[in-house]
Design a protein around this motif. Structure first.
Motif, PDB file in Angstrom:
ATOM      1  N   TYR A  72       0.812  -1.217   0.000  1.00 26.10           N
ATOM      2  CA  TYR A  72       0.000   0.000   0.000  1.00 26.10           C
ATOM      3  C   TYR A  72       0.845   1.267   0.000  1.00 26.10           C
ATOM      4  O   TYR A  72       0.371   2.334   0.346  1.00 26.10           O
ATOM      5  CB  TYR A  72      -0.955   0.010   1.201  1.00 26.10           C
ATOM      6  CG  TYR A  72      -1.855  -1.189   1.250  1.00 26.10           C
ATOM      7  CD1 TYR A  72      -2.854  -1.370   0.310  1.00 26.10           C
ATOM      8  CD2 TYR A  72      -1.666  -2.164   2.222  1.00 26.10           C
ATOM      9  CE1 TYR A  72      -3.670  -2.490   0.342  1.00 26.10           C
ATOM     10  CE2 TYR A  72      -2.476  -3.296   2.260  1.00 26.10           C
ATOM     11  CZ  TYR A  72      -3.475  -3.444   1.315  1.00 26.10           C
ATOM     12  OH  TYR A  72      -4.268  -4.557   1.346  1.00 26.10           O
ATOM     13  N   TYR A  79       4.647   3.545   0.567  1.00 24.60           N
ATOM     14  CA  TYR A  79       5.357   4.109   1.706  1.00 24.60           C
ATOM     15  C   TYR A  79       4.914   5.545   1.902  1.00 24.60           C
ATOM     16  O   TYR A  79       4.862   6.332   0.963  1.00 24.60           O
ATOM     17  CB  TYR A  79       6.867   4.028   1.475  1.00 24.60           C
ATOM     18  CG  TYR A  79       7.404   2.648   1.740  1.00 24.60           C
ATOM     19  CD1 TYR A  79       8.027   2.351   2.939  1.00 24.60           C
ATOM     20  CD2 TYR A  79       7.225   1.633   0.806  1.00 24.60           C
ATOM     21  CE1 TYR A  79       8.484   1.072   3.193  1.00 24.60           C
ATOM     22  CE2 TYR A  79       7.679   0.352   1.051  1.00 24.60           C
ATOM     23  CZ  TYR A  79       8.314   0.076   2.255  1.00 24.60           C
ATOM     24  OH  TYR A  79       8.757  -1.190   2.516  1.00 24.60           O
ATOM     25  N   GLN A  80       4.628   5.910   3.166  1.00 25.48           N
ATOM     26  CA  GLN A  80       4.145   7.262   3.424  1.00 25.48           C
ATOM     27  C   GLN A  80       5.239   8.309   3.278  1.00 25.48           C
ATOM     28  O   GLN A  80       4.971   9.465   3.043  1.00 25.48           O
ATOM     29  CB  GLN A  80       3.544   7.337   4.833  1.00 25.48           C
ATOM     30  CG  GLN A  80       2.164   6.727   4.935  1.00 25.48           C
ATOM     31  CD  GLN A  80       2.167   5.535   5.877  1.00 25.48           C
ATOM     32  OE1 GLN A  80       3.009   4.673   5.787  1.00 25.48           O
ATOM     33  NE2 GLN A  80       1.210   5.485   6.765  1.00 25.48           N
ATOM     34  N   THR A 134      13.203   5.083   3.722  1.00 27.98           N
ATOM     35  CA  THR A 134      11.768   4.835   3.564  1.00 27.98           C
ATOM     36  C   THR A 134      11.181   4.521   4.932  1.00 27.98           C
ATOM     37  O   THR A 134      11.832   3.917   5.778  1.00 27.98           O
ATOM     38  CB  THR A 134      11.485   3.645   2.620  1.00 27.98           C
ATOM     39  OG1 THR A 134      11.836   2.419   3.285  1.00 27.98           O
ATOM     40  CG2 THR A 134      12.267   3.762   1.334  1.00 27.98           C
ATOM     41  N   LYS A 177       7.259   3.465   6.883  1.00 25.59           N
ATOM     42  CA  LYS A 177       5.852   3.101   6.706  1.00 25.59           C
ATOM     43  C   LYS A 177       5.333   2.465   7.989  1.00 25.59           C
ATOM     44  O   LYS A 177       6.069   1.785   8.708  1.00 25.59           O
ATOM     45  CB  LYS A 177       5.698   2.105   5.551  1.00 25.59           C
ATOM     46  CG  LYS A 177       4.275   1.595   5.379  1.00 25.59           C
ATOM     47  CD  LYS A 177       4.144   0.749   4.153  1.00 25.59           C
ATOM     48  CE  LYS A 177       2.746   0.142   4.071  1.00 25.59           C
ATOM     49  NZ  LYS A 177       1.694   1.171   4.173  1.00 25.59           N
ATOM     50  N   ASP A 178       4.045   2.682   8.284  1.00 27.13           N
ATOM     51  CA  ASP A 178       3.428   1.990   9.422  1.00 27.13           C
ATOM     52  C   ASP A 178       2.682   0.765   8.906  1.00 27.13           C
ATOM     53  O   ASP A 178       1.702   0.871   8.181  1.00 27.13           O
ATOM     54  CB  ASP A 178       2.488   2.922  10.199  1.00 27.13           C
ATOM     55  CG  ASP A 178       1.352   3.467   9.350  1.00 27.13           C
ATOM     56  OD1 ASP A 178       1.505   3.486   8.117  1.00 27.13           O
ATOM     57  OD2 ASP A 178       0.332   3.865   9.919  1.00 27.13           O
ATOM     58  N   TYR A 179       3.179  -0.412   9.247  1.00 25.64           N
ATOM     59  CA  TYR A 179       2.563  -1.661   8.794  1.00 25.64           C
ATOM     60  C   TYR A 179       1.388  -2.062   9.675  1.00 25.64           C
ATOM     61  O   TYR A 179       0.453  -2.696   9.233  1.00 25.64           O
ATOM     62  CB  TYR A 179       3.600  -2.790   8.773  1.00 25.64           C
ATOM     63  CG  TYR A 179       4.475  -2.750   7.555  1.00 25.64           C
ATOM     64  CD1 TYR A 179       3.981  -3.133   6.316  1.00 25.64           C
ATOM     65  CD2 TYR A 179       5.782  -2.306   7.636  1.00 25.64           C
ATOM     66  CE1 TYR A 179       4.787  -3.090   5.185  1.00 25.64           C
ATOM     67  CE2 TYR A 179       6.589  -2.267   6.515  1.00 25.64           C
ATOM     68  CZ  TYR A 179       6.088  -2.657   5.291  1.00 25.64           C
ATOM     69  OH  TYR A 179       6.875  -2.607   4.181  1.00 25.64           O
ATOM     70  N   VAL A 207       6.182   1.568  13.243  1.00 21.89           N
ATOM     71  CA  VAL A 207       6.648   2.006  11.935  1.00 21.89           C
ATOM     72  C   VAL A 207       7.874   1.180  11.569  1.00 21.89           C
ATOM     73  O   VAL A 207       8.662   0.786  12.446  1.00 21.89           O
ATOM     74  CB  VAL A 207       7.003   3.514  11.891  1.00 21.89           C
ATOM     75  CG1 VAL A 207       5.776   4.363  12.133  1.00 21.89           C
ATOM     76  CG2 VAL A 207       8.107   3.856  12.869  1.00 21.89           C
ATOM     77  N   LEU A 253       3.333   8.525  11.968  1.00 24.35           N
ATOM     78  CA  LEU A 253       2.946   8.781  10.579  1.00 24.35           C
ATOM     79  C   LEU A 253       1.442   8.962  10.411  1.00 24.35           C
ATOM     80  O   LEU A 253       0.638   8.423  11.164  1.00 24.35           O
ATOM     81  CB  LEU A 253       3.412   7.644   9.685  1.00 24.35           C
ATOM     82  CG  LEU A 253       4.921   7.513   9.465  1.00 24.35           C
ATOM     83  CD1 LEU A 253       5.202   6.313   8.596  1.00 24.35           C
ATOM     84  CD2 LEU A 253       5.481   8.771   8.826  1.00 24.35           C
TER      85      LEU A 253
END
Length: 354
Positions: free
Chosen positions: A131, A133-134, A151, A153-155, A160, A182
């Protein structure tokens, strides 16, 4: 001895050796440099010798169809079109620094570093793109061994995952941190002072140190939303930029005057600034640039936005000296124009638009 002593007592600042004057002038901002040049002939010579004109960044955008891209030089209004490599057609720009782009395909996990001036490509190791990477970015050009691609991202809620890559490595280095920092969207990134500064939707600030591999949310209260600005607009039009170790956040709200905040880490506050002094900021979502000695015809103490106006002959800009936008009615809606189509990029010094 008496003559020597008398001469030394009569010496003034204008009698300093030229080499020492030049060293002192190199630390002055443009306005102070100009003032100093009026003192005397030797000061003028020293001031002018270090008054190097910075080339402004160029605006880069992707017209339809997106198999090409265009450069626009704001100092002379020249434009130039180049063809995008077939492997990058359909990719989006995620970050820009030192004349390079970090790009990813919208439907795959392939990250690539691309130099749109030399056409050089650096493929990065495979990375699962769940989905998207923020927040992604890099520290400097991949031609340097100091380059770090970052990079985050919160999975899952409360965690994060940070992954980094440097030239010569064949895999990403991964770490997971307990954090709810995030946002789903509207996160911003700047590399400065050897660290990645991350700003989220709520205007909280975090720092990732790639050398120590630490991620910390700073105890700095976010700037307060003005009473006459609605909350949605306050969250939408954000830009973050670094300049010689300083971090600035620009908040824009349609045709209203933008607000500028400078990070004061010593006091742990965002200091509101009434103007930029001799600084010129070029703001866009995925890349912001700053300059001090801009070319004649460019506006100092101004913010240039990634939007062309007047039949694409001038950029939308805000002039602090005049307290207004040019043009006054620019019709920029940051909530609907957050794509990577228009970005600022640093051009090679000898690269000419034809």
């Amino acid at each position: 001895m008496e003559v020597t002593q008398e001469k030394s007592e009569k010496q003034t600042w204008r009698d300093l050796p030229l080499e020492l004057l030049i060293s002192l002038m190199a630390y002055l901002e443009i306005e102070d440099n100009v003032r100093a040049s009026y003192v005397c002939k030797s000061w003028y010579e020293a001031a002018v010798s270090v008054r190097i004109i910075d080339q402004p960044p160029w605006l880069m955008y992707f017209p339809k169809p997106r198999n090409c891209y265009e450069f626009y030089n704001p100092s002379n209004c020249k434009k130039h079109t180049m063809e995008l490599p077939k492997s990058l057609v359909g990719s989006k720009v995620r970050y820009s620094k030192d004349g390079w782009l970090l790009m990813s395909n919208c439907i795959s996990s392939d990250f690539v570093l691309f130099n749109p001036f030399t056409m050089d490509l650096v493929d990065l190791p495979y990375l699962e793109l769940w989905y998207g990477y923020q927040l992604v970015g890099f520290s400097c050009a991949p031609t340097s061994s100091n380059c770090v691609v970052f990079t985050i991202k919160d999975y899952d809620p409360g965690h994060v995952t940070i992954r980094t890559w440097s030239p010569g490595e064949t895999t990403w280095t991964s770490m997971q941190i307990d954090s709810q920092f995030l946002d789903v969207k509207h996160n911003y990134l700047v590399f400065s002072n050897g660290m990645f500064y991350c700003l989220n939707l709520r205007n909280h600030l975090a720092v990732f140190d790639p050398s120590l591999r630490t991620f910390n949310v700073l105890d700095v209260p976010p700037p307060i939303c003005p009473d006459d600005v609605d909350e949605e607009s306050w969250y939408e039009g954000k830009f973050m930029v670094g300049y010689k170790g300083d971090i600035f956040v620009i908040c824009s709200f349609g045709n209203q005057d933008p607000l500028v905040f400078k990070l004061d880490l010593t006091r742990g506050v965002w200091e509101k600034k009434g103007n930029l002094g001799s600084l010129t900021i070029f703001a866009s979502i995925n890349s912001c640039e700053s300059r001090t000695y801009v070319q004649d015809g460019m506006s100092r103490n101004s913010i240039y936005f990634p939007k062309l106006c007047y039949n694409e002959t001038r950029c939308v800009r805000y002039l602090f000296d005049e307290g207004r936008y040019h043009p006054r009615e620019h019709n920029i809606n940051w909530g609907k124009q957050r794509s990577s189509k228009n970005i600022w990029i640093e051009a090679p010094k000898n690269f000419e638009l034809v």
